[in-house]
Design a protein around this motif. Structure first.
Motif, PDB file in Angstrom:
ATOM      1  N   ALA A 163     -33.086  77.485  81.850  1.00  0.00           N
ATOM      2  CA  ALA A 163     -32.862  77.623  83.286  1.00  0.00           C
ATOM      3  C   ALA A 163     -31.538  76.971  83.662  1.00  0.00           C
ATOM      4  O   ALA A 163     -31.120  75.982  83.065  1.00  0.00           O
ATOM      5  CB  ALA A 163     -34.006  76.986  84.061  1.00  0.00           C
ATOM      6  N   LYS A 195     -32.311  81.575  86.629  1.00  0.00           N
ATOM      7  CA  LYS A 195     -33.261  81.649  85.516  1.00  0.00           C
ATOM      8  C   LYS A 195     -32.615  81.370  84.160  1.00  0.00           C
ATOM      9  O   LYS A 195     -33.242  80.843  83.263  1.00  0.00           O
ATOM     10  CB  LYS A 195     -33.916  83.029  85.485  1.00  0.00           C
ATOM     11  N   ASP A 196     -31.350  81.761  83.991  1.00  0.00           N
ATOM     12  CA  ASP A 196     -30.706  81.679  82.679  1.00  0.00           C
ATOM     13  C   ASP A 196     -29.301  81.094  82.817  1.00  0.00           C
ATOM     14  O   ASP A 196     -28.427  81.716  83.416  1.00  0.00           O
ATOM     15  CB  ASP A 196     -30.657  83.086  82.064  1.00  0.00           C
TER      16      ASP A 196
END
Length: 131
Positions: free
Chosen positions: A8, A14-15
């Motif tokens: 996260a 999220k990435d």
């Protein structure tokens, strides 16, 4: 095993690699002032002084290191608004952190400018806390 694990992004994405990592480590330029602000928050979390200085406008950039407080831990980011206006923009955000065991909030309205296609942080003001 092969493959890179995804983690996260500190800014809330999220990435990391597909979010702020592409600017901090991948050499891409932020397309908006909000993307730059999020990547700068992430750079504070990662203690990446070089990225912070590279994205701070030369007219207001401090000479000192920007991540000197070793006891500071960043906890989260909330972007409240992003107001683009041509080659200028304003981003209001609240960043939560902990220092010396005490939780704190940094509420800032940041000014950004775009020069030669690249966004820079210029300065910020700190609205007074409401009662």
């Amino acid at each position: 095993m092969g493959g890179k694990t995804t983690s996260a992004c500190p800014c809330g994405g999220k990435d990391y690699a597909g979010c702020c990592g592409r600017f901090i480590e991948g050499g891409q330029l932020a397309g908006t002032a909000e993307e730059l602000m999020r990547s700068r928050y992430t750079a504070y979390v990662l203690r990446d002084d070089a990225y912070l200085k590279a994205t701070w406008h030369p007219s207001t950039r401090p000479a000192d290191n920007l991540v000197a407080d070793e006891g500071l831990k960043w906890l989260g980011l909330e972007v409240r608004r992003h107001v683009p206006d041509g080659d200028r923009a304003t981003v209001e955000f609240v960043a939560r952190c902990k220092s010396g065991g005490r939780a704190q909030r940094l509420h800032e309205v940041s000014s950004f400018v775009r020069e030669d296609g690249r966004w820079y942080y210029v300065d910020g003001s700190f609205p007074e806390k409401g009662g």
